[in-house]
Each structure stands twice: as structure tokens, then as C-alpha cells.
Design a protein around this motif. Structure first.
Motif, PDB file in Angstrom:
ATOM      1  N   ALA A 216      -3.826  -0.224   7.639  1.00  0.00           N
ATOM      2  CA  ALA A 216      -3.720  -1.549   7.025  1.00  0.00           C
ATOM      3  C   ALA A 216      -4.626  -1.653   5.804  1.00  0.00           C
ATOM      4  CB  ALA A 216      -4.076  -2.627   8.046  1.00  0.00           C
ATOM      5  N   PHE A 217      -5.857  -1.158   5.902  1.00  0.00           N
ATOM      6  CA  PHE A 217      -6.791  -1.248   4.784  1.00  0.00           C
ATOM      7  C   PHE A 217      -6.386  -0.326   3.633  1.00  0.00           C
ATOM      8  CE2 PHE A 217     -10.828  -2.954   7.096  1.00  0.00           C
ATOM      9  CZ  PHE A 217     -10.086  -4.051   7.516  1.00  0.00           C
ATOM     10  N   ARG A 218      -5.740   0.799   3.940  1.00  0.00           N
ATOM     11  CA  ARG A 218      -5.317   1.728   2.902  1.00  0.00           C
ATOM     12  C   ARG A 218      -4.094   1.211   2.141  1.00  0.00           C
ATOM     13  NH1 ARG A 218      -6.285   7.351   2.558  1.00  0.00           N
ATOM     14  NH2 ARG A 218      -8.110   8.025   3.726  1.00  0.00           N
ATOM     15  N   GLU A 219      -3.227   0.456   2.812  1.00  0.00           N
ATOM     16  CA  GLU A 219      -1.973   0.044   2.196  1.00  0.00           C
ATOM     17  C   GLU A 219      -1.920  -1.437   1.849  1.00  0.00           C
ATOM     18  OE1 GLU A 219       1.476   1.222   4.347  1.00  0.00           O
ATOM     19  OE2 GLU A 219       1.001   3.360   4.276  1.00  0.00           O
ATOM     20  N   CYS A 220      -2.741  -2.242   2.501  1.00  0.00           N
ATOM     21  CA  CYS A 220      -2.626  -3.703   2.343  1.00  0.00           C
ATOM     22  C   CYS A 220      -3.944  -4.350   1.953  1.00  0.00           C
ATOM     23  CB  CYS A 220      -2.083  -4.317   3.634  1.00  0.00           C
ATOM     24  SG  CYS A 220      -0.453  -3.715   4.099  1.00  0.00           S
ATOM     25  N   TYR A 221      -4.677  -3.738   1.070  1.00  0.00           N
ATOM     26  CA  TYR A 221      -5.917  -4.319   0.558  1.00  0.00           C
ATOM     27  C   TYR A 221      -5.564  -5.449  -0.416  1.00  0.00           C
ATOM     28  CZ  TYR A 221      -4.297  -0.747  -2.642  1.00  0.00           C
ATOM     29  OH  TYR A 221      -3.496   0.042  -3.436  1.00  0.00           O
ATOM     30  N   PRO A 222      -6.462  -6.393  -0.659  1.00  0.00           N
ATOM     31  CA  PRO A 222      -6.183  -7.470  -1.613  1.00  0.00           C
ATOM     32  C   PRO A 222      -5.850  -6.908  -2.995  1.00  0.00           C
ATOM     33  CG  PRO A 222      -8.102  -8.022  -0.304  1.00  0.00           C
ATOM     34  CD  PRO A 222      -7.766  -6.589   0.015  1.00  0.00           C
ATOM     35  N   GLY A 223      -4.699  -7.317  -3.533  1.00  0.00           N
ATOM     36  CA  GLY A 223      -4.242  -6.802  -4.814  1.00  0.00           C
ATOM     37  C   GLY A 223      -3.179  -5.734  -4.691  1.00  0.00           C
ATOM     38  N   ALA A 224      -2.946  -5.239  -3.477  1.00  0.00           N
ATOM     39  CA  ALA A 224      -1.959  -4.178  -3.271  1.00  0.00           C
ATOM     40  C   ALA A 224      -0.544  -4.723  -3.408  1.00  0.00           C
ATOM     41  CB  ALA A 224      -2.145  -3.536  -1.895  1.00  0.00           C
ATOM     42  N   VAL A 225       0.362  -3.861  -3.845  1.00  0.00           N
ATOM     43  CA  VAL A 225       1.792  -4.165  -3.825  1.00  0.00           C
ATOM     44  C   VAL A 225       2.398  -3.381  -2.666  1.00  0.00           C
ATOM     45  CG1 VAL A 225       3.983  -3.962  -5.046  1.00  0.00           C
ATOM     46  CG2 VAL A 225       1.927  -4.639  -6.290  1.00  0.00           C
ATOM     47  N   PRO A 258      -4.919   3.105  -3.622  1.00  0.00           N
ATOM     48  CA  PRO A 258      -6.319   2.774  -3.339  1.00  0.00           C
ATOM     49  C   PRO A 258      -7.276   3.856  -3.803  1.00  0.00           C
ATOM     50  CG  PRO A 258      -5.275   3.625  -1.367  1.00  0.00           C
ATOM     51  CD  PRO A 258      -4.195   3.545  -2.416  1.00  0.00           C
ATOM     52  N   MET A 259      -8.490   3.461  -4.125  1.00  0.00           N
ATOM     53  CA  MET A 259      -9.583   4.388  -4.376  1.00  0.00           C
ATOM     54  C   MET A 259     -10.498   4.308  -3.155  1.00  0.00           C
ATOM     55  SD  MET A 259     -10.401   3.743  -8.433  1.00  0.00           S
ATOM     56  CE  MET A 259     -10.699   1.987  -8.264  1.00  0.00           C
ATOM     57  N   ILE A 260     -10.757   5.436  -2.535  1.00  0.00           N
ATOM     58  CA  ILE A 260     -11.428   5.449  -1.233  1.00  0.00           C
ATOM     59  C   ILE A 260     -12.685   6.301  -1.286  1.00  0.00           C
ATOM     60  CG2 ILE A 260     -11.185   6.045   1.205  1.00  0.00           C
ATOM     61  CD1 ILE A 260      -8.152   5.608   0.841  1.00  0.00           C
ATOM     62  N   ASP A 261     -13.767   5.739  -0.805  1.00  0.00           N
ATOM     63  CA  ASP A 261     -15.027   6.460  -0.657  1.00  0.00           C
ATOM     64  C   ASP A 261     -15.116   6.954   0.783  1.00  0.00           C
ATOM     65  OD1 ASP A 261     -17.720   7.330  -1.209  1.00  0.00           O
ATOM     66  OD2 ASP A 261     -18.388   5.587  -0.074  1.00  0.00           O
ATOM     67  N   SER A 262     -15.230   8.258   0.970  1.00  0.00           N
ATOM     68  CA  SER A 262     -15.227   8.839   2.322  1.00  0.00           C
ATOM     69  C   SER A 262     -16.503   9.629   2.584  1.00  0.00           C
ATOM     70  CB  SER A 262     -14.020   9.770   2.499  1.00  0.00           C
ATOM     71  OG  SER A 262     -12.804   9.076   2.342  1.00  0.00           O
ATOM     72  N   SER A 263     -16.905   9.648   3.834  1.00  0.00           N
ATOM     73  CA  SER A 263     -18.039  10.470   4.248  1.00  0.00           C
ATOM     74  C   SER A 263     -17.806  10.957   5.668  1.00  0.00           C
ATOM     75  CB  SER A 263     -19.354   9.681   4.172  1.00  0.00           C
ATOM     76  OG  SER A 263     -19.356   8.634   5.124  1.00  0.00           O
ATOM     77  N   GLU A 312     -12.028  -3.013  -8.962  1.00  0.00           N
ATOM     78  CA  GLU A 312     -12.978  -2.759  -7.888  1.00  0.00           C
ATOM     79  C   GLU A 312     -12.759  -3.738  -6.737  1.00  0.00           C
ATOM     80  OE1 GLU A 312     -16.906  -2.924  -9.403  1.00  0.00           O
ATOM     81  OE2 GLU A 312     -16.706  -1.107 -10.622  1.00  0.00           O
ATOM     82  N   LEU A 313     -13.087  -3.288  -5.524  1.00  0.00           N
ATOM     83  CA  LEU A 313     -12.972  -4.122  -4.323  1.00  0.00           C
ATOM     84  C   LEU A 313     -14.201  -3.931  -3.453  1.00  0.00           C
ATOM     85  CD1 LEU A 313      -9.293  -3.575  -3.056  1.00  0.00           C
ATOM     86  CD2 LEU A 313     -10.228  -5.674  -4.019  1.00  0.00           C
ATOM     87  N   GLU A 314     -14.483  -4.923  -2.650  1.00  0.00           N
ATOM     88  CA  GLU A 314     -15.504  -4.801  -1.606  1.00  0.00           C
ATOM     89  C   GLU A 314     -14.830  -5.069  -0.271  1.00  0.00           C
ATOM     90  OE1 GLU A 314     -19.032  -7.039  -2.098  1.00  0.00           O
ATOM     91  OE2 GLU A 314     -19.462  -6.283  -4.116  1.00  0.00           O
ATOM     92  N   MET A 315     -14.663  -4.022   0.515  1.00  0.00           N
ATOM     93  CA  MET A 315     -14.016  -4.137   1.819  1.00  0.00           C
ATOM     94  C   MET A 315     -14.896  -3.506   2.885  1.00  0.00           C
ATOM     95  SD  MET A 315      -9.971  -3.487   1.106  1.00  0.00           S
ATOM     96  CE  MET A 315      -9.592  -3.926   2.819  1.00  0.00           C
ATOM     97  N   PRO A 316     -14.761  -3.944   4.124  1.00  0.00           N
ATOM     98  CA  PRO A 316     -15.567  -3.353   5.203  1.00  0.00           C
ATOM     99  C   PRO A 316     -15.156  -1.907   5.450  1.00  0.00           C
ATOM    100  CG  PRO A 316     -13.928  -4.867   6.090  1.00  0.00           C
ATOM    101  CD  PRO A 316     -13.901  -5.044   4.615  1.00  0.00           C
ATOM    102  N   PRO A 317     -16.099  -1.080   5.894  1.00  0.00           N
ATOM    103  CA  PRO A 317     -15.768   0.314   6.176  1.00  0.00           C
ATOM    104  C   PRO A 317     -14.949   0.442   7.457  1.00  0.00           C
ATOM    105  CG  PRO A 317     -18.021  -0.144   6.833  1.00  0.00           C
ATOM    106  CD  PRO A 317     -17.518  -1.389   6.158  1.00  0.00           C
ATOM    107  N   VAL A 318     -14.204   1.507   7.539  1.00  0.00           N
ATOM    108  CA  VAL A 318     -13.464   1.854   8.746  1.00  0.00           C
ATOM    109  C   VAL A 318     -14.027   3.170   9.253  1.00  0.00           C
ATOM    110  CG1 VAL A 318     -11.225   2.435   9.730  1.00  0.00           C
ATOM    111  CG2 VAL A 318     -11.381   0.675   7.963  1.00  0.00           C
TER     112      VAL A 318
END
Length: 559
Positions: A216-225, A258-263, A312-318
Motif C-alpha cells: 500500500a505504501f509503495r503504490e498508494c502514497y499521497p500524490g500517487a496515480v 516511488p523513491m524508497i530509502d531501504s536498510s 519529497e514525502l514524509e511517510m512512516p517506515p515499514v
């Protein structure tokens, strides 16, 4: 695709005779499509693999596979939807641009001669077994003899569930939670799901349900089409408390990525071995915590694929607690790559992409079932460079373990896929990935080939001469721990996973949580690296002084 097909058929009478189909549709909508297909009212359906098997949609005359499905077994299942009852049929596979599709296009005999893949099953997965035992105890209290139904881990699981107060009773164990099924998802292991709703004024219409949080966060973030049945919807809000995503219809002619920061943080090592052809390379297996955060998105023009803008977006981490294999690389590999003026970070990134793409050659796994991360310096591995390949399901279902056992074959298939691609510097057919949250940057095909030749003990690879490319910046940082509502059940699951997978000897775990910062100048040249719980406080002033003396236009990036 559905939208394009309808536009092509709009002038005829068949525009209304085709529909789209996917498992996320609501039950009533899916049943309606299935009935119309079986009766012949619909002449065609554009579907995900939700119609691959188990659903009767009548007899089809033709099946067009949009890209290789990921496994030989799935390809045969999907092809078998046409030509039932001995009727003649047509099956066409239109290959995609990804590495696995193009591998089979260049090696068709391998596709037709290949047996079905090794199925991977992990009945000891604590995220599955513990939850299902709890549900079973709610239906009928458990007794000691039930171990014949649930396997040898039954006694230990029930013991831990009882310790956490989730089971009670003497000879008969019953569930204390009146609704244990709320902690168990039938569609996946993760029961933290969202619903996607279309908003029209004060009216709300359901579009999709039970979308796992990560998806959901990868495909339906605010601003997503978001595309639904060929219609674009603009996501304008996420209600995290109600687990709802709100979207409105739009006519925008762009799509978003989406642009995703991963660790990846290493929690516990279970096993380690030397790579057969390169003994100074360590292959590890263990428990990891993967943290993904959507940090922004790109708007991309639909027809030209040109990037229109980035936001840019600020979303909670998964977070995902799972099992991973990793390659811990010696410093000599980076030195050798850089001697040839190649990008080491781009090389290990390319190897990671190609390993994931070629994973289905050996296992019954979809490319989306595994993920990866590469870094030239990982704090949990003593600052050494590493490539991680992790199981995309909570708790792991066996993909990492099997990859650990078959690591030589996985690397060999990876090298063949990259070397056989005729492109000069990398493309979607070998090292680029549509899932990459870093926009496929950096990637270096020749560095990847050089690394793989070394890992497989082959003759040293000498790349063609080319202009120097600046080094990339990448790092591994840990995200904060996240606890679910079912914390007690999760503790049981973690303990079971340790006992099921842990070897007698376990390498000492790594340091405290750290972040790693890489300081570069405006041209990409590295000024220094610091790893500490708060490197921005402990060392940034020194780096800034050095940076200012070298170039005033420096930047600092945390990945």
C-alpha cells in the motif's frame, strides 16, 4: 493495458466485452466477472495471476502472456487456461525487457526443456505456525496427541503460547483471545492491511481491500496515480488510524514511481560458509530487519517516459523481520574494481538486481517474493561491503535458506544473464530493475561482470576502455523497531524462528545501532566515512571543515 485495449476496440462492438481482473477486487465484482466469462458474455479478460488456477472461467481459445510469469510452473498453468477439453488453442508469450525474460528469449531451448522449479515450503515458519495453532485452539482445544497433525514443533509452540498467556488449560489448551484470527491473514503473512477508497463528494466507493502495508505504501502514497480497471486515481490522503487510503478520479497523463530509502539490520546470524571458488568471500544466513521508507516520488510522462518532476514525502517506515542470505566481500574486490576506474557501488548494486531477477531459475518463487540491498560499507559486518538477498515474507518461507544452499548456481545464472545481454552499459534486460527505489542509480555492468568472474573463480575480466564515472554514495542505516498490536504472539514467533534455524555456533552479532554517513564533494569524490549512533553530531564538523577547504558545494547524504 486494459485501458489501451478498450481504446483500440472502442470503434467496434467489443469494447464492452472485455474486463480487467485481480485478486484485490471485492468478492461480488470478481464473481460477476467469472460468471460472465464462463457464460461467454465476456470475450476476454485482462488479469493478473489471480486467474492462473483454481477458478473456472470456461474454455478459452487463446492466452497471451504479458511477459514471462516468473516460473516455468506458472507459465504452464497460465498457458493451460486455453484449449480445455481437447480444443485447439493459441498461446503467445510476449517477453518483457527484464533479465529473466530476455534470458529465455536468448535461450529458448532452456525454457522448453526446463523442469518445474523446486517448491519451497517452510511449515516451521513461526509467523504461520503460531498463529494457525492459536486459531485451531479457538475452534477445538488442543491436546498433546495433536502433534501428529502439526508436526514436531507442536509442543514448543504451545508451550510458548501458554507462557505468553495466549493459551490456557491443563490437558486441553484453549485460546484466551476471543478473536485470534485477527492476527492471521489468509492472503499473506502480514495482517496489517489497508483499503483503497474512491471519494466522490460525500460518497465513498471501495476499490481494493486487504492491501498489505508495504504494498500500500509503495503504490498508494499521497500524490500517487493508481490505475484501477483502466481508470487513473489520484491518491490524496492516507488515514493511518482507520487503515484507509482515499483517492479521486483524475485525467492526468502521467504515472508515478516511488523513491524508497531501504536498510537492512542484521539481528542474528544462523550460519556462515566460505564461497567455494572465492574462499575469502563469506556467505551468511540469518535473521534481519528490513526497513523501507517512501521518501518521495517521481512524475513520469506516460508516452515519453520522461521525468516531469520529483516530490519529497514524509511517510512512516515499514519494517519486515525476515531471513536473508548475504555475501560479505573482501576489500580487494573494491580495490580491483576501482583500479579499472569502475564504480564499485554500481557493480554490487547491479549484481543484487540480477541475482533477484534470476532467482526463479532455481526456485518456485516470483521475483516480487525476494528483495535485496547492496552497500559498500555495512556496520553489522565490520564495515565491509555486502550484498543482501532477503525473503520478502515476514518470518521467511525458505527462499533465503535455499538460495544459501544453491549460492554457486545462483551466481552462475546471474553472470550468464548479464554477459549474454548485448547492451553496452546495462539495461532492463540485464541489471536494471523496475522495483528499484533508487531509480536504478548507480549501476555498472562491467564492474558487476568483474565481480562475478572473481566470485565464480573464472578468468579475470578486463573491461573495455571508457571514461571515468564518479563513485556513488550508498550506506546502510537502521530504522527504529516497530511493535505490532500482537506483540506477545510476535515474541513467540521470533523465539520459534531462532530455534528452527539457528546453528550450534553463531558468530557474534554486530555493534550497537549505527548510522553511516558518506561525505562527498560536488563532483562525487569521497571525503570520508563515519559510523556512529549519531555521526551527524560526532563527526560532521570535521568533515565540513575538510569539505570547505576542498569545495564549498559539498553535500551529505544518508541512505
Amino acid at each position: 493495458m486494459y485501458k489501451s485495449c478498450r481504446e483500440l476496440l472502442r470503434e467496434g462492438v467489443l469494447s464492452s466485452a472485455i474486463r480487467s481482473y485481480r485478486s484485490g477486487y471485492f468478492d461480488k465484482e470478481r464473481e460477476e466477472i467469472e460468471k460472465k466469462m464462463a457464460s461467454g458474455e465476456l470475450r476476454g479478460v485482462i488479469s493478473t495471476n489471480a486467474l492462473e488456477l483454481g477458478i473456472d472461467i470456461g474454455s478459452l481459445d487463446a492466452c497471451i502472456l504479458d511477459g514471462y510469469p516468473g516460473t516455468v510452473m506458472s507459465a504452464r498453468q497460465q498457458a493451460g487456461r486455453a484449449g480445455r477439453s481437447g480444443n485447439e488453442s493459441l498461446v503467445v508469450l510476449v517477453a518483457g525487457t527484464n533479465a529473466l525474460d530476455q534470458y529465455y528469449m536468448r535461450n529458448p531451448a532452456d525454457f522448453f526443456g526446463r523442469s518445474s522449479e523446486n517448491a519451497v515450503l517452510n511449515p516451521k515458519n513461526p509467523y504461520i505456525l503460531a498463529g494457525h495453532l492459536l486459531c485451531a485452539a479457538k475452534e477445538i482445544p488442543l491436546k498433546a496427541s495433536d502433534s501428529k497433525h502439526f508436526g514436531e514443533g507442536f509442543s514448543r509452540v504451545t508451550e510458548l503460547l501458554e507462557t505468553e498467556g495466549l493459551l490456557a488449560g491443563d490437558d486441553w489448551k484453549y485460546a484466551t483471545d476471543p478473536f485470534p484470527y485477527k492476527h492471521v491473514s489468509l492472503r499473506g503473512i502480514d495482517n496489517n492491511t489497508y483499503s483503497l477508497l474512491a471519494i466522490e463528494g460525500k460518497k465513498r466507493f471501495p476499490i481494493e481491500k486487504d492491501m498489505e502495508e508495504a504494498l500500500a505504501f509503495r503504490e498508494c502514497y499521497p500524490g500517487a496515480v493508481y490505475m484501477h480497471r483502466g481508470e487513473p486515481y489520484y491518491v490524496n490522503r492516507i488515514d493511518y488510524e482507520k487503515k484507509e487510503i482515499h483517492a479521486v478520479k483524475t485525467q492526468d497523463s502521467y504515472y508515478t514511481k516511488p523513491m524508497i530509502d531501504s536498510s537492512v539490520a542484521l539481528r542474528e546470524a544462523y550460519a556462515a560458509k566460505a564461497l567455494e571458488k572465492a574462499p575469502d568471500v563469506e556467505v551468511g544466513l540469518g535473521e534481519v530487519e528490513v526497513t523501507d521508507r517512501v521518501i518521495g516520488y517521481r512524475k513520469i510522462q506516460s508516452h515519453s517516459n520522461e521525468i516531469m518532476a520529483a516530490h519529497e514525502l514524509e511517510m512512516p517506515p515499514v519494517t519486515l523481520e525476515t531471513v536473508a542470505l548475504w555475501l560479505k566481500l573482501p576489500e580487494r574486490l573494491q580495490e580491483r574494481v576501482e583500479e579499472h576506474r569502475l564504480d564499485f557501488a554500481g557493480g554490487i548494486h547491479a549484481v543484487e538486481h540480477a541475482m533477484i531477477a534470476m532467482y526463479p531459475l532455481h526456485l518456485l518463487v516470483d521475483r516480487s517474493d525476494v528483495g535485496g540491498l547492496s552497500t559498500p560499507s555495512h556496520p553489522d559486518l565490520g564495515g565491509r561491503s555486502a550484498i543482501f538477498i532477503y525473503d520478502g515474507h515476514r518470518g521467511g518461507v525458505g527462499y533465503a535458506e535455499k538460495g544459501y544452499d544453491l549460492i554457486g548456481q545462483v551466481l552462475d545464472g546471474t553472470l550468464k544473464a548479464i554477459e549474454s545481454c548485448p547492451c553496452e552499459s546495462g539495461c532492463p534486460s540485464c541489471i536494471q530493475s523496475p522495483k528499484c527505489g533508487n531509480n536504478n542509480e548507480p549501476l555498472d555492468k562491467h564492474a558487476a561482470i568483474m565481480l562475478l568472474h572473481d566470485l565464480l573463480g573464472k578468468a579475470p575480466y578486463v573491461p573495455p576502455e571508457r571514461k571515468e564515472k564518479h563513485l556513488s554514495e550508498t550506506t546502510a542505516s537502521r530504522g527504529p523497531e516497530k511493535k505490532d498490536a500482537g506483540a506477545a504472539l510476535d515474541r513467540v514467533r521470533r523465539q520459534l524462528r531462532r530455534e528452527a534455524l539457528k546453528n550450534e555456533t553463531v558468530p557474534e552479532n554486530a555493534k550497537e545501532k549505527e548510522k553511516t554517513f558518506v561525505m562527498t564533494d560536488a563532483k562525487g569524490g569521497m571525503l570520508g566515512v563515519i559510523s556512529a549512533p549519531a555521526p551527524e553530531k560526532s563527526g560532521i564538523e570535521g568533515f565540513q571543515g575538510k569539505a570547505c577547504r576542498k569545495n564549498k558545494g559539498n553535500k551529505r547524504r544518508t541512505l
